[in-house]
Design a protein around this motif. Structure first.
Motif, PDB file in Angstrom:
ATOM      1  N   LEU A 270       0.820  -1.207   0.000  1.00 38.54           N
ATOM      2  CA  LEU A 270       0.000   0.000   0.000  1.00 38.54           C
ATOM      3  C   LEU A 270       0.853   1.256   0.000  1.00 38.54           C
ATOM      4  O   LEU A 270       0.537   2.240  -0.650  1.00 38.54           O
ATOM      5  CB  LEU A 270      -0.947   0.003   1.197  1.00 38.54           C
ATOM      6  N   GLY A 271       1.971   1.207   0.704  1.00 36.05           N
ATOM      7  CA  GLY A 271       2.837   2.381   0.771  1.00 36.05           C
ATOM      8  C   GLY A 271       3.536   2.665  -0.537  1.00 36.05           C
ATOM      9  O   GLY A 271       3.842   3.810  -0.855  1.00 36.05           O
ATOM     10  N   SER A 272       3.794   1.618  -1.336  1.00 39.18           N
ATOM     11  CA  SER A 272       4.502   1.836  -2.602  1.00 39.18           C
ATOM     12  C   SER A 272       3.554   2.164  -3.748  1.00 39.18           C
ATOM     13  O   SER A 272       4.002   2.434  -4.845  1.00 39.18           O
ATOM     14  CB  SER A 272       5.344   0.608  -2.943  1.00 39.18           C
ATOM     15  N   ALA A 273       2.255   2.159  -3.504  1.00 38.66           N
ATOM     16  CA  ALA A 273       1.314   2.482  -4.577  1.00 38.66           C
ATOM     17  C   ALA A 273       1.555   3.873  -5.130  1.00 38.66           C
ATOM     18  O   ALA A 273       1.429   4.100  -6.331  1.00 38.66           O
ATOM     19  CB  ALA A 273      -0.123   2.349  -4.085  1.00 38.66           C
ATOM     20  N   ASN A 274       1.921   4.824  -4.280  1.00 42.07           N
ATOM     21  CA  ASN A 274       2.188   6.175  -4.769  1.00 42.07           C
ATOM     22  C   ASN A 274       3.455   6.239  -5.602  1.00 42.07           C
ATOM     23  O   ASN A 274       3.608   7.129  -6.431  1.00 42.07           O
ATOM     24  CB  ASN A 274       2.281   7.168  -3.609  1.00 42.07           C
ATOM     25  N   LEU A 275       4.383   5.327  -5.388  1.00 43.22           N
ATOM     26  CA  LEU A 275       5.584   5.290  -6.218  1.00 43.22           C
ATOM     27  C   LEU A 275       5.278   4.714  -7.593  1.00 43.22           C
ATOM     28  O   LEU A 275       5.810   5.135  -8.593  1.00 43.22           O
ATOM     29  CB  LEU A 275       6.669   4.447  -5.547  1.00 43.22           C
ATOM     30  N   ILE A 276       4.409   3.730  -7.626  1.00 45.13           N
ATOM     31  CA  ILE A 276       4.079   3.055  -8.877  1.00 45.13           C
ATOM     32  C   ILE A 276       3.050   3.841  -9.671  1.00 45.13           C
ATOM     33  O   ILE A 276       3.114   3.907 -10.891  1.00 45.13           O
ATOM     34  CB  ILE A 276       3.542   1.637  -8.584  1.00 45.13           C
ATOM     35  N   LEU A 277       2.102   4.463  -9.022  1.00 37.08           N
ATOM     36  CA  LEU A 277       0.998   5.128  -9.694  1.00 37.08           C
ATOM     37  C   LEU A 277       0.953   6.629  -9.399  1.00 37.08           C
ATOM     38  O   LEU A 277      -0.078   7.146  -8.987  1.00 37.08           O
ATOM     39  CB  LEU A 277      -0.334   4.496  -9.266  1.00 37.08           C
ATOM     40  N   PRO A 278       2.016   7.391  -9.638  1.00 38.04           N
ATOM     41  CA  PRO A 278       1.992   8.810  -9.284  1.00 38.04           C
ATOM     42  C   PRO A 278       0.934   9.632 -10.003  1.00 38.04           C
ATOM     43  O   PRO A 278       0.379  10.540  -9.410  1.00 38.04           O
ATOM     44  CB  PRO A 278       3.403   9.293  -9.614  1.00 38.04           C
ATOM     45  N   PRO A 279       0.573   9.352 -11.276  1.00 40.62           N
ATOM     46  CA  PRO A 279      -0.450  10.183 -11.902  1.00 40.62           C
ATOM     47  C   PRO A 279      -1.810  10.111 -11.210  1.00 40.62           C
ATOM     48  O   PRO A 279      -2.613  11.016 -11.309  1.00 40.62           O
ATOM     49  CB  PRO A 279      -0.557   9.639 -13.326  1.00 40.62           C
ATOM     50  N   LEU A 280      -2.081   9.018 -10.514  1.00 41.94           N
ATOM     51  CA  LEU A 280      -3.373   8.893  -9.851  1.00 41.94           C
ATOM     52  C   LEU A 280      -3.412   9.671  -8.541  1.00 41.94           C
ATOM     53  O   LEU A 280      -4.469   9.946  -8.013  1.00 41.94           O
ATOM     54  CB  LEU A 280      -3.692   7.419  -9.589  1.00 41.94           C
TER      55      LEU A 280
ATOM     56  N   SER B 149     -11.367  12.380 -17.387  1.00 37.89           N
ATOM     57  CA  SER B 149     -12.572  12.829 -18.087  1.00 37.89           C
ATOM     58  C   SER B 149     -12.490  14.301 -18.473  1.00 37.89           C
ATOM     59  O   SER B 149     -13.166  14.735 -19.393  1.00 37.89           O
ATOM     60  CB  SER B 149     -13.819  12.568 -17.244  1.00 37.89           C
ATOM     61  N   ASN B 150     -11.655  15.084 -17.798  1.00 39.55           N
ATOM     62  CA  ASN B 150     -11.486  16.487 -18.182  1.00 39.55           C
ATOM     63  C   ASN B 150     -10.798  16.609 -19.538  1.00 39.55           C
ATOM     64  O   ASN B 150     -10.981  17.582 -20.249  1.00 39.55           O
ATOM     65  CB  ASN B 150     -10.671  17.248 -17.132  1.00 39.55           C
TER      66      ASN B 150
ATOM     67  N   LEU C  33     -11.613  10.356 -13.039  1.00 38.63           N
ATOM     68  CA  LEU C  33     -11.133   9.276 -13.882  1.00 38.63           C
ATOM     69  C   LEU C  33     -12.322   8.555 -14.494  1.00 38.63           C
ATOM     70  O   LEU C  33     -13.347   8.373 -13.863  1.00 38.63           O
ATOM     71  CB  LEU C  33     -10.282   8.313 -13.065  1.00 38.63           C
ATOM     72  N   LEU C  34     -12.140   8.163 -15.730  1.00 38.16           N
ATOM     73  CA  LEU C  34     -13.208   7.538 -16.494  1.00 38.16           C
ATOM     74  C   LEU C  34     -12.654   6.297 -17.174  1.00 38.16           C
ATOM     75  O   LEU C  34     -11.604   6.346 -17.800  1.00 38.16           O
ATOM     76  CB  LEU C  34     -13.722   8.543 -17.539  1.00 38.16           C
TER      77      LEU C  34
END
Length: 168
Positions: A14-24, A137-138, A34-35
């Motif tokens: 869970l802590g590394s999710a921000n490293l892997i998915l920074p655009p989210l 979606s923007n 998000l769409l």
């Protein structure tokens, strides 16, 4: 303090999710919506049809029929091979010169859905492939995405007259 393996993996994952998915992880001043949208990413003829079952089911298949796509990473001639199957019939493969991106998507766990999009002669049976893509979606436009096969799009490079054009 002693931590068990399951708890450790949960915290690290869970802590590394921000490293892997920074655009989210959006900046606090933005809240992108998000769409998930199904987008056609491929449309072309099935290859190798003369060696497999397409001739046996040619009268049965029709545009709109769903097909199954299967990876053959251990294929003798093409390690990116993707087969096309309809019901119990093995129809052929995606062309080797076009399958690498789709094979990589499948190998990464991406879900691809295929469908017969056109049917002419045995050598002119094409399939379209769709996948779900998450977009902001923007940034999405209200324009309809082109659903035509590439050889039906009206532009000079895909027209039958392209090779008749004289270069100045």
């Amino acid at each position: 303090m002693k931590i068990d393996r399951k708890e450790f993996l949960k915290v690290v994952g869970l802590g590394s999710a921000n490293l892997i998915l920074p655009p989210l992880a959006a900046p606090s001043n933005l809240s992108p919506q998000l769409l998930s949208q199904s987008i056609k990413i491929y449309d072309n003829y099935i290859k190798g049809v003369q060696y497999y079952d397409l001739g046996k089911c040619m009268k049965l298949i029709k545009p709109g029929d769903k097909v199954d796509l299967k990876r053959f990473a251990d294929h003798k001639y093409d390690r990116f091979a993707i087969s096309v199957e309809w019901e119990k019939y093995f129809l052929g493969y995606l062309p080797a010169y076009e399958n690498i991106v789709l094979a990589n998507l499948m190998d990464a766990g991406g879900k691809l859905e295929g469908m017969i999009t056109s049917k002419g002669s045995i050598y002119e049976v094409s399939i379209g492939i769709w996948t779900e893509i998450i977009i902001n979606s923007n940034a999405a436009t209200s324009e309809k995405l082109n659903e035509l096969p590439a050889d039906k799009v009206d532009d000079i490079y895909r027209s039958n007259n392209f090779y008749d054009i004289k270069v100045r």
